[in-house]
Write a protein that holds these residues in place. Sequence first.
Motif, PDB file in Angstrom:
ATOM      1  N   GLY A  81     -44.560-112.639  -2.338  1.00 15.77           N
ATOM      2  CA  GLY A  81     -43.762-111.540  -2.861  1.00 15.77           C
ATOM      3  C   GLY A  81     -44.104-110.209  -2.220  1.00 15.77           C
ATOM      4  O   GLY A  81     -45.236-109.965  -1.784  1.00 15.77           O
ATOM      5  N   GLU A  82     -43.124-109.347  -2.183  1.00 21.70           N
ATOM      6  CA  GLU A  82     -43.280-108.043  -1.532  1.00 21.70           C
ATOM      7  C   GLU A  82     -44.343-107.185  -2.194  1.00 21.70           C
ATOM      8  O   GLU A  82     -45.039-106.400  -1.536  1.00 21.70           O
ATOM      9  N   LYS A 106     -50.458-101.795  -3.299  1.00 21.10           N
ATOM     10  CA  LYS A 106     -51.440-101.004  -4.044  1.00 21.10           C
ATOM     11  C   LYS A 106     -51.050 -99.531  -4.164  1.00 21.10           C
ATOM     12  O   LYS A 106     -51.815 -98.735  -4.708  1.00 21.10           O
ATOM     13  N   GLU A 107     -49.881 -99.163  -3.682  1.00 19.25           N
ATOM     14  CA  GLU A 107     -49.461 -97.765  -3.776  1.00 19.25           C
ATOM     15  C   GLU A 107     -49.141 -97.401  -5.223  1.00 19.25           C
ATOM     16  O   GLU A 107     -48.745 -98.245  -6.026  1.00 19.25           O
ATOM     17  N   PRO A 143     -37.195 -98.429 -15.678  1.00 17.60           N
ATOM     18  CA  PRO A 143     -38.646 -98.479 -15.458  1.00 17.60           C
ATOM     19  C   PRO A 143     -39.289 -99.556 -16.342  1.00 17.60           C
ATOM     20  O   PRO A 143     -39.051 -99.598 -17.547  1.00 17.60           O
ATOM     21  N   LEU A 144     -40.100-100.423 -15.720  1.00  8.40           N
ATOM     22  CA  LEU A 144     -40.700-101.541 -16.444  1.00  8.40           C
ATOM     23  C   LEU A 144     -42.225-101.474 -16.487  1.00  8.40           C
ATOM     24  O   LEU A 144     -42.834-101.644 -17.545  1.00  8.40           O
ATOM     25  N   PHE A 145     -42.834-101.264 -15.332  1.00  7.46           N
ATOM     26  CA  PHE A 145     -44.294-101.259 -15.230  1.00  7.46           C
ATOM     27  C   PHE A 145     -44.743-100.044 -14.411  1.00  7.46           C
ATOM     28  O   PHE A 145     -43.942 -99.378 -13.766  1.00  7.46           O
ATOM     29  N   THR A 146     -46.038 -99.801 -14.457  1.00  7.80           N
ATOM     30  CA  THR A 146     -46.629 -98.743 -13.653  1.00  7.80           C
ATOM     31  C   THR A 146     -47.826 -99.289 -12.891  1.00  7.80           C
ATOM     32  O   THR A 146     -48.461-100.264 -13.328  1.00  7.80           O
ATOM     33  N   PHE A 197     -52.950-105.239 -11.741  1.00  4.77           N
ATOM     34  CA  PHE A 197     -54.275-105.746 -11.372  1.00  4.77           C
ATOM     35  C   PHE A 197     -54.130-107.026 -10.561  1.00  4.77           C
ATOM     36  O   PHE A 197     -53.075-107.667 -10.563  1.00  4.77           O
ATOM     37  N   ASP A 198     -55.187-107.375  -9.866  1.00  2.11           N
ATOM     38  CA  ASP A 198     -55.191-108.584  -9.038  1.00  2.11           C
ATOM     39  C   ASP A 198     -55.622-109.762  -9.900  1.00  2.11           C
ATOM     40  O   ASP A 198     -56.800-109.928 -10.202  1.00  2.11           O
ATOM     41  N   SER A 199     -54.666-110.589 -10.279  1.00  3.04           N
ATOM     42  CA  SER A 199     -54.956-111.723 -11.151  1.00  3.04           C
ATOM     43  C   SER A 199     -55.349-112.967 -10.363  1.00  3.04           C
ATOM     44  O   SER A 199     -55.841-113.939 -10.946  1.00  3.04           O
TER      45      SER A 199
END
Length: 226
Positions: free
Chosen positions: A133-134, A139-140, A152-155, A160-162
């Motif tokens: 996935g793109e 990490k920006e 807007p859904l997430f910020t 986090f890196d799961s």
Amino acid sequence: MKSREAGGLDPAVTIFLLLTLFAEQAAAVVTCFLPLVSWWKCPSDVRIQPAAFGDKEPASSPSCLWASFRLNVCCMLCVLQSLGAVGKKKGEGSSKDKKSCKVSFPQQELRKRLTPQQYHVTQEKGTESPFTGEYTLYKEKGKYNCVVCATPLFTSKTKFDSGSGWPSFYDVLDSDAITLVDDFSHGMHRIEISCTNCGAHLGHVFDDGPCPTGKRTSSTSSQAVS
């Protein structure tokens, strides 16, 4: 001569049902396993002996009847579940009903505006291969919006890196922007998330995320960063 327990399924029918449902309903088959073992053990282990009744046909013991009843019920539930009659409420297992959404878009417009992958994910409940996935390793800083309606859904603050291979967030930007729906597809129970505004499929949420929420929302190519 021993008679079959009252109310019991014929073994051939039972085996046929289990084999028929095995591929798609593995969990249901496991549920049936223990009652099945009890049923097969009944004739020799807990059944009342014929000698106690002289020449009359022996009756089933309460233990045998209970095991047979459990088997019948389990098998019936397996069949009903595979037909969608049990374990699902109306609308479960699918994205939010588009008719109840605030906005809707013609499918022809979406096919032109979205990439094939984005359309497959948001409109057909598809997914993408892990780590492709793109935004998986993106990490920006910024907000992640619905690619269909720009809600807007997430910020990036909750990203986090799961290690799962999909973009993961431990919280949503606005709980009202996300609709949670029970998903019973593929023989398992998951919680699907969709955009409240347009009904686009976004991914699933799991209970193995970090503090403070303990949630892991795994999404796909259903967002754009702003």
